[in-house]
Write an enzyme that holds these catalytic residues in place. Sequence first.
Site, PDB file in Angstrom:
ATOM      1  N   GLU A 116       4.268   0.528   7.250  1.00 17.17           N
ATOM      2  CA  GLU A 116       4.991  -0.441   8.422  1.00 17.17           C
ATOM      3  C   GLU A 116       6.292  -0.259   8.614  1.00 17.17           C
ATOM      4  O   GLU A 116       6.951  -0.703   9.693  1.00 17.17           O
ATOM      5  CB  GLU A 116       4.324  -1.720   8.214  1.00 17.17           C
ATOM      6  CG  GLU A 116       4.560  -2.717   9.518  1.00 17.17           C
ATOM      7  CD  GLU A 116       4.227  -4.005   9.245  1.00 17.17           C
ATOM      8  OE1 GLU A 116       3.608  -4.584   8.250  1.00 17.17           O
ATOM      9  OE2 GLU A 116       4.429  -4.815  10.347  1.00 17.17           O
ATOM     10  N   HIS A 125      -1.499 -10.245  17.478  1.00 16.40           N
ATOM     11  CA  HIS A 125      -2.962 -10.222  17.350  1.00 16.40           C
ATOM     12  C   HIS A 125      -3.448 -11.250  17.964  1.00 16.40           C
ATOM     13  O   HIS A 125      -3.194 -12.616  18.017  1.00 16.40           O
ATOM     14  CB  HIS A 125      -3.110 -10.433  15.788  1.00 16.40           C
ATOM     15  CG  HIS A 125      -4.498  -9.776  15.448  1.00 16.40           C
ATOM     16  ND1 HIS A 125      -5.667 -10.457  15.399  1.00 16.40           N
ATOM     17  CD2 HIS A 125      -4.654  -8.893  14.605  1.00 16.40           C
ATOM     18  CE1 HIS A 125      -6.620 -10.123  15.202  1.00 16.40           C
ATOM     19  NE2 HIS A 125      -6.048  -8.824  14.462  1.00 16.40           N
ATOM     20  N   ARG A 134      -6.114  -4.918  20.751  1.00 12.89           N
ATOM     21  CA  ARG A 134      -5.370  -6.130  20.566  1.00 12.89           C
ATOM     22  C   ARG A 134      -4.758  -6.597  21.496  1.00 12.89           C
ATOM     23  O   ARG A 134      -4.712  -7.671  21.973  1.00 12.89           O
ATOM     24  CB  ARG A 134      -4.678  -6.028  19.009  1.00 12.89           C
ATOM     25  CG  ARG A 134      -5.762  -5.805  17.859  1.00 12.89           C
ATOM     26  CD  ARG A 134      -4.775  -5.720  16.838  1.00 12.89           C
ATOM     27  NE  ARG A 134      -5.837  -5.683  15.599  1.00 12.89           N
ATOM     28  CZ  ARG A 134      -5.376  -5.627  14.182  1.00 12.89           C
ATOM     29  NH1 ARG A 134      -4.378  -5.184  13.965  1.00 12.89           N
ATOM     30  NH2 ARG A 134      -6.423  -5.373  13.301  1.00 12.89           N
ATOM     31  N   LEU A 160       0.896  -1.402  -0.071  1.00 14.22           N
ATOM     32  CA  LEU A 160       0.031  -0.033  -0.285  1.00 14.22           C
ATOM     33  C   LEU A 160       0.756   1.126   0.150  1.00 14.22           C
ATOM     34  O   LEU A 160       0.522   2.158  -0.775  1.00 14.22           O
ATOM     35  CB  LEU A 160      -0.851  -0.036   1.215  1.00 14.22           C
ATOM     36  CG  LEU A 160      -1.989  -1.068   1.170  1.00 14.22           C
ATOM     37  CD1 LEU A 160      -3.139  -1.090   2.536  1.00 14.22           C
ATOM     38  CD2 LEU A 160      -2.921  -0.705  -0.079  1.00 14.22           C
TER      39      LEU A 160
END
Lengths: 644, 255
Positions: A432, A273, A337, A50
């Site tokens: 990221e 997660h 999370r 992305l």
Amino acid sequence: MDLEIVDGDLSSGAPEGPVETRWDRHRFDLKLVNPANKRKYTVLVVGTGLAGASAASTLAELGYNVENFCIQDTPRRAHSVAAQGGINAAKNYPNDGDSVWRLFYDTIKGGDFRARESNVYRLAQLSANIIDQCVAQGVPFAREYGGTLANRSFGGAQVSRTFYARGQTGQQLLLGAYSSLMRQVDEGRVRLHARREMLDLVVVDGHAKGIITRNLVTGALERWAGDAVLLCTGGYSTVYYLSTNAVNSNATAAWRCHKRGALFANPCFMQIHPTCIPMQGRTQSKLTLMSESLRNDGRIWVPKQAGDARRPDQIPEDERDYFLERIYPAFGNLVPRDVASRAAKHVCDEGRGVGATGLAVYLDFKDAMARLGHATVEQRYSNLFEMYREITGESPYEVPMQIYPAPHYTMGGLWVDYNLQSTIPGLHVLGEANFSDHGANRLGASALMQGLCDGYFVIPYTLGNYLAGQKPGTVRTDHAAFAATEATVRGGVDKLLAIDGRRTARDFHWDLGRLLWDKVGMSRDPEGIRDTIGKIRSLREEFWQNVRVPGSGDSLNQSLEYAGRVADYLELGELIAIDALHRDESCGCHLRTDHQSAEGEPVRNDGDFSYVAAWEHSGDPGRPRLHRERLAFDNVHLAVRNYK
Amino acid sequence: MTSATNGTRSYTLRIWRQSDNASPGALVEYRVEDIDAQMSFLEMLDHLNDTLERKGELPVAFESDCREGICGMCGIVIDGRPHGPVPNLTTCGLRMREFESGATITIEPFRASAFPLVRDLVVDRSSFDRVMQAGGYVSVNCGQAPEANAMPIGKDVAEAAMDSAACIGCGACVASCPNASASLFVGAKIRQFALLPQGQAERTRRARRMVAVMDQEGFGDCSNHGECEAACPKAISIENIAVLRREYLRTLVRR
């Protein structure tokens, strides 16, 4: 720990004053490159996820020459493709109280007050533009019957601000960015180089001016010169071996930039997660995430009694512990999370875990089926249920899912300023791969938002500011720095091939992953971390004497690619542990057992640790230098996170 | 996992080995032991490769990345079927419980002249990218987008577009087709944009250019065998090919 500390040299460069107008004022202050001059500049964009695809296409639209690299056979396979649940934006379409300020606040709080206010506010501000852009590209987001865009809820928020395309949001957003990229390739403004792995950064007079790649098909080392380098290479969760990331995801490009002088920030902030298919054994190659969106309707529980071996349908309601709803009534199953993961670990540690290994909790849709009906549940979750069934052989329509936390995302990454520039001028880091927006814990549906925000709406402005100060095309690949850097890379490749030991790179990766998971995973204590640092060093020494890499360097050699990545992880793994030991507090996903409340919640130490820990490579992986960027909270009041 | 059928299984593998596109290739036989029913097919190949590496032999080159069925990178022909025996599943999703212990499994690359072989089971699918470059996009620069809700799109239209957009670009449609046609792949993208208002402005140009490049890359014609739909891990319907034909015909009357 005996550390060399440098203070006062790191500044975000964000303007002071009201947070609402910082980006506007900063944009006005940024230097511009004349439209006619843009084509004289070449930008090397590494990665096509992305962040990379959105940056490459947008810079090309502006008129720059772009060289774009990816390790896969096509840009459309970058790991962003696997994101399931959604993307946040402060559109407030549901009229439920959302605003830029609330998204900003939720993200700062969700990150446990370890992110930079200026960056996070900008992210929230630009979030709405991302949705507009993606819709214009033809991304088929979920819609209401009236034709407007649909939203759902995600963890850490009490409003519905998540946009989605079934359980394939990452895929659809990536294909949107990929389509724009393909258009620019067709226009001749982007040159695409697939199956290339960046193995080093070329630095000339302190500025990033090129990269060395290995052509993964021919094995050739290749030189690429540019006026700036954009690193969009993702995170490093696969350092744990078992994670939800793709098997080729790696930190090699980022780590080699680190060794060339880019500081690495908050490496110990790793998101575990909560909803993944549990681990099974040694032969497993990865863990599969089950989207957080399942927590909208699924209820998480374990038996009240430890060691209860009955089948789930034989455990009566009053003998079940819906522990998230019990402990956090305000957010229930939709706590962030890190909170959900810790709670799951805690009940398993009490002996109440389920499944063959006892390392799992139930995620149950029985009540949702009764409340919504089979058809609605199927419409919302069919692809996720199907994926679960394919892997486990069990149908979540009939029996509760079993889930357990797994490494998923890394909030840490290369340090960047407000312009997304690293400590090496010209080297910018997006998505990221940088550290900037999520603090110590990322909220669900915020990774897609950040990757696209960096690529579509931040770097197109901030890169111009850097390039405006550079004369274009000054360094060519015949510069001595290219020859020297290529020689370093070649030396590394030859060294790996020459060892001819007895263990595979996979053996070492597995061992490293287990060491980190056990002691630098969901809960950490100083003794365990110290012990692990020693073990990682020994493992690294053994690797360089005993790894076996078959084949040669002059053709496709997947064993060689992998061994290089594992070699870098054996160094990064130590830095993660050093950072976890140094950060003598708990915050977000970083839970130190020596800093927790009676209820097991993390206890921050804002007085001593309200800073970004940015590490400088000293030549010895065991002795990095620490730089500290102090975090100022002018707009959000530092508080104990409370989801009860 | 409660449903795991534990115990070890063994298999005979016949795997296509070929060092590059110019050299001859052949099926080579290997034996794998200690395979758990829960293992994925690719983990079984990892296991084989570990064994080969330990012996200093070259492992079998194959590609995969996400290993959860969405990146489209994996893709091999297993016993004559792209992605193996289970319908609507990528190779990475395939589990060894689908294969009887003791079975002989034949593993080959996707074969098509538009997908030149790189090594062993790895092929070059960049022809798909070139087809996309010809028109698989809406020409909108970043910054030009109107407010997202300014353009209502019916739920049924959005869902239908999503059905086509779900394509992962793995190439199983091409590998399964007797003509090595890319019609399903191309049709899926054409239909997505033909359905959506965003795709209307370039509808004619898109169909014309994508079809031209598809032919130029050496993909064959579609002759309605329907193998592509059966092999597609994402169950992309052959209706997409009907739309492709319609959209192409439309270009012939709209110059």
